[in-house]
Design an enzyme around this catalytic site. Structure first.
Site, short mmCIF file in Angstrom:
data_model
loop_
_atom_site.label_atom_id
_atom_site.label_comp_id
_atom_site.label_asym_id
_atom_site.label_seq_id
_atom_site.Cartn_x
_atom_site.Cartn_y
_atom_site.Cartn_z
N SER A 118 0.83 -1.20 0.00
CA SER A 118 0.00 0.00 0.00
C SER A 118 0.87 1.26 0.00
O SER A 118 1.69 1.44 -0.90
CB SER A 118 -0.95 -0.03 1.20
OG SER A 118 -1.95 0.94 1.10
N ASP A 170 -8.65 -5.26 -5.66
CA ASP A 170 -8.04 -4.34 -4.71
C ASP A 170 -8.01 -2.95 -5.33
O ASP A 170 -7.05 -2.58 -6.01
CB ASP A 170 -6.63 -4.82 -4.36
CG ASP A 170 -5.89 -3.83 -3.45
OD1 ASP A 170 -6.57 -3.05 -2.75
OD2 ASP A 170 -4.65 -3.84 -3.45
N HIS A 220 -6.46 -6.45 -0.24
CA HIS A 220 -5.31 -5.54 -0.11
C HIS A 220 -4.29 -6.16 0.84
O HIS A 220 -4.56 -6.34 2.02
CB HIS A 220 -5.81 -4.21 0.42
CG HIS A 220 -4.84 -3.09 0.30
ND1 HIS A 220 -4.24 -2.74 -0.89
CD2 HIS A 220 -4.38 -2.19 1.22
CE1 HIS A 220 -3.47 -1.70 -0.70
NE2 HIS A 220 -3.52 -1.34 0.56
#
Length: 619
Positions: A153, A309, A336
Site C-alpha cells: 500500500s 483491490d 489488499h
C-alpha cells in the site's frame, strides 16, 4: 483558505526547518546494536525518524544489504514494558535479519516521529528524503552499499518512488498492492470520489499524525488511560528521553493537509489541492507521474496486486507496458495485502495461497538476486495471473495475453444481453437512479483502506435496484481475461452523474456474483487524443477542468470507459450480467452534487448500440 488553516500554514512554513534543526542530528549507527531508533537530518534540517534492525549475530566487518520500508502509518509503536522480542516490528525484523539483511523502518516526513509537514501525500520533498535515507544507509559501516525497498500500500508507493531518485545504491524495489495512479485508481476512479474509503482513511491518518492513540483506539476516559498504559503512540527516537522531540514533531504535524477536507474541494487533476494550493497532485504524488525517472533508475521490480483491490491492477498492467525495467508481476485472488482470498466462487474463509511464508521466500529470492554479493542481478519480465472461478494460474510475457478475441455483447430488449446486434426500432430503457444502491463496505475500495476481506455476497437483491441486462445460459465455458470496455448511449435529465457498470456472473440457482466494475463521472466523459503518461486500455481522458463536458439534459451522450481488468471463467450454464447504477451509497460521493435525482433513457438500437466488449475465449 479559512483563517485557521492559513495561520497553521504560515506557522508550518516559517517553523518547519528551524524546529527540526534546533538540535544536532543523532550520530550514525556505528555500534552493532540489534535495534536503534534515531533521527537522520535531511538537506533542509528536517529530521526523519528511523529504526535500524541488525541481525543478532552480526560481527564487526560484516557487510549486509539493507531492506527499507518507509511509511506514513508509524514505523513502530511506543510500547510500555514490552521486551524487544515482543515489540510490534520484531517478527518482521527477525525474518529479514535471518535472511541476511538489515531492516530500516522510516517515518515519512510530517508523520510519526519525523519532523516536517505534509502538503500532500508523497510530495517531492518526502520522496527526496527517501533517497537521502538510502544514501545514509549505504554509508553505514555494516552496509554492503546496496539498498532495496518493499512494502504494501503506502509503503509500496514509497518503495517505487524511491527509484525516482535514481540512487545507484537502490538496485531493486517491491511495490506491493500500491496505488500507481492515486487519483485514477483509488481516490477518483473515473472522476468519482471514493468518499467512504477516504473519509475514514483521512480521519485515522490525522489521528496518527497528532499521535492520538486514544482516538485511534476509540477510547475515552478510563479506557484511554488503559490504552496509554500499554501503547503511548508512535515510538520516539532513543535520544528523546523526555519526549520533547516527539512533542515538537507532532506540533509541526498540525499544519498537515487533511486529505478528505481537501478532496471535497478538488475534482479535476489540475485543481488546487488543500491549503497550500498544490496542483496536479494526482500524478505528482504517484509513480505514474515519474515514470521516466523510475525507468532511468533501472531498478528491478517485484509486484503483487489483487484483481479486486481498488484499481491497483490497472496501474500494475499500465506500468508493465510502459517502462523497460525488469518486472515480475503476480495478480492473484487477493484483498489488499493478500490477507484474504477473494475468489467469489470459493468460500469466504478459503486460505490464501501461496501462504505468507511462501510469499516471503519469493520476495527474498528476488532481492537476493540484486542485493547479495553473489546475486545473479536478473529478474524475468513476466506476469503470473490467477483466473477467478477456474483456480488456475497462467504465465504470460505480454499483456493482454494472446488467444483472446473481443466479443461485443449488446444491451437488448427485455433486459437481454446478446451478441446479436440490435435491430431497427426505438429501443430504449428508462431508469431512475436509486441512491440507496450499494456494494456494502466489504468491497474493493474499502479493502485498500484496511477494510479487510472483499466479500460482495449474493448481489441479486441489490440488482433489483439497478438496470440489468443478462445473457442466456452459456453453452460452453467462457474465459474473460483483460479489460472490458462498455459503451453507453443515454440521455439524462441532469448535467452530471455517476455511471457505474458491474460485470457479474449469474449461476443456475440465481446467485449473482460480482466480478468487476467500472465508473465514469458524466462531466469527465470527454476523450482526448493526447498520449497518456502510461498505457491505458480504454478511452483516455485528461480529467482536467478545461476538458469538463457537462451532459446536456435530454440529449443523447456517448459514455465509453473500461472496467477494471479481470480474469474470470464463466461456466457453461451460467449467465453473464451487466448491471448499470448511478450510485454506490457506501462508497462514492453522490452525483450530481446538488442532490437532484437523474432519470436516464438508455438507448439500444443500430444508431446507438449500447454494449460491452469482453476479451474472451472458449475453454
Amino acid at each position: 483558505m479559512p483563517a485557521g488553516l492559513a495561520a497553521l500554514a504560515g506557522l508550518a512554513c516559517g517553523d518547519g526547518a528551524s524546529t527540526s534543526g534546533d538540535r544536532a542530528g543523532d550520530a550514525p549507527v556505528s555500534a552493532l546494536t540489534r535495534n536503534q531508533a534515531l533521527h537522520v537530518p535531511m538537506r533542509d534540517g528536517v529530521r526523519i525518524a528511523v529504526d535500524v534492525w541488525l541481525p543478532e549475530n552480526i560481527r564487526s566487518g560484516d557487510r549486509l544489504p539493507a531492506m527499507m520500508r518507509a511509511t506514513r502509518y508509524w514505523r513502530a509503536r511506543g510500547e510500555v514494558g514490552v521486551p524487544l522480542e515482543e515489540t510490534s516490528n520484531f517478527a518482521e525484523a527477525e525474518r529479514w535479519n535471518r535472511a541476511g539483511y538489515a531492516l530500516v523502518l522510516v517515518d515519512g516526513r510530517g508523520s510519526g516521529a519525523s519532523f516536517g509537514i505534509r502538503r500532500f501525500e508523497l510530495a517531492e520533498d518526502e520522496v527526496t528524503d527517501y533517497g537521502e535515507v538510502a544514501d545514509w544507509i549505504a554509508d553505514q559501516p555494516w552496509s554492503n552499499g546496496r539498498v532495496g525497498a518493499y512494502g504494501v500500500s503506502y509503503a509500496g508507493n514509497t518503495a517505487e518512488m524511491l527509484a525516482v531518485n535514481r540512487n545507484p545504491a537502490v538496485k531493486a524495489v517491491a511495490p506491493l498492492f500500491n496505488d500507481f495512479d492515486n487519483f485514477g485508481h483509488l481516490i477518483f476512479p473515473g472522476g468519482v470520489l471514493t468518499v467512504g474509503f477516504l473519509e475514514d482513511w483521512s480521519n485515522r491518518t490525522r489521528m496518527q499524525d497528532l499521535n492520538d492513540i486514544c482516538g485511534l483506539s476509540d477510547a475515552m476516559g478510563a479506557a484511554c488511560d488503559e490504552v496509554q498504559s500499554r501503547v503511548t503512540g508512535v515510538k520516539p527516537v532513543d535520544a528523546d528521553v523526555d519526549g520533547s522531540l516527539l512533542a515538537a514533531a507532532v506540533a509541526e504535524h498540525q499544519a498537515n493537509t487533511v486529505p478528505f477536507e481537501a478532496a471535497l474541494e478538488y475534482e479535476f487533476r489540475d485543481d488546487p489541492f488543500g491549503p497550500y494550493g498544490e496542483t496536479n497532485v494526482g500524478h505528482r504524488r504517484s509513480p505514474s507521474g515519474h515514470l521516466p525517472q523510475i525507468e532511468e533508475s533501472g531498478a528491478a521490480m517485484f509486484v503483487r496486486v489483487g484483481w479486486q483491490d481498488a484499481g491497483t491492477v490497472n496501474g500494475t498492467l499500465g506500468r508493465y507496458n510502459t517502462i523497460s525495467n525488469a518486472q515480475q508481476v503476480f495478480i492473484g485472488p487477493w484483498d489488499h495485502g493478500a490477507r484474504n482470498d477473494t475468489d467469489p466462487f470459493k468460500a469466504d474463509d478459503t486460505p490464501v495461497a501461496p501462504d505468507a511464508d511462501a510469499r516471503f521466500e519469493e520476495l527474498v529470492a528476488f532481492f537476493d538476486a540484486h542485493l547479495k554479493e553473489d546475486g545473479s542481478g536478473e529478474t524475468p519480465t513476466e506476469i503470473h495471473y490467477y483466473t477467478l472461478g477456474a483456480d488456475r494460474w497462467t504465465r504470460t510475457e505480454t499483456w493482454p495475453p494472446e488467444g483472446f478475441d473481443d466479443v461485443t455483447w449488446y444491451l437488448g430488449d427485455g433486459g437481454r444481453l446478446s451478441t446479436d446486434p440490435p435491430v431497427p426500432g426505438a429501443g430504449e430503457d428508462a431508469y431512475t437512479v436509486d441512491f440507496t444502491a450499494t456494494t456494502g463496505t466489504r468491497n474493493r475500495w474499502y479493502t485498500n483502506g484496511g477494510g479487510g476481506d472483499v466479500v460482495y455476497g449474493d448481489r441479486r437483491a441489490e440488482d433489483g435496484k439497478l438496470l440489468t441486462y443478462t445473457s442466456a445460459p452459456l453453452a460452453v465455458d467462457t474465459e474473460v481475461t483483460g479489460h472490458p470496455v462498455v459503451t453507453l448511449h443515454l440521455a439524462s435529465t441532469e448535467t452530471d452523474g455517476a455511471f457505474v457498470v458491474y460485470l457479474e456472473d449469474v449461476a443456475p440457482d440465481g446467485t449473482v456474483r460480482y466480478i468487476t466494475e467500472g465508473q465514469l463521472r458524466g462531466v469527465m466523459r470527454a476523450v482526448t487524443d493526447d498520449p497518456p503518461l502510461y498505457r491505458k486500455y480504454g478511452p483516455h481522458r485528461s480529467e482536467s477542468r478545461a476538458d469538463a463536458l457537462p451532459l446536456v439534459p435530454g440529449e443523447v451522450a456517448e459514455l465509453s470507459f473500461d472496467l477494471w481488468a479481470t480474469s474470470v471463467l464463466f461456466r457453461a450454464g451460467h449467465r453473464i450480467r451487466v448491471a448499470l447504477a448511478g450510485a454506490d451509497a457506501d462508497t462514492f460521493l453522490r452525483y450530481p452534487r446538488d442532490g437532484n435525482v437523474p432519470e436516464w433513457t438508455v438507448k439500444r438500437n443500430p444508431t446507438y448500440p449500447s454494449g460491452i466488449v469482453l476479451p474472451s475465449r472458449n475453454r
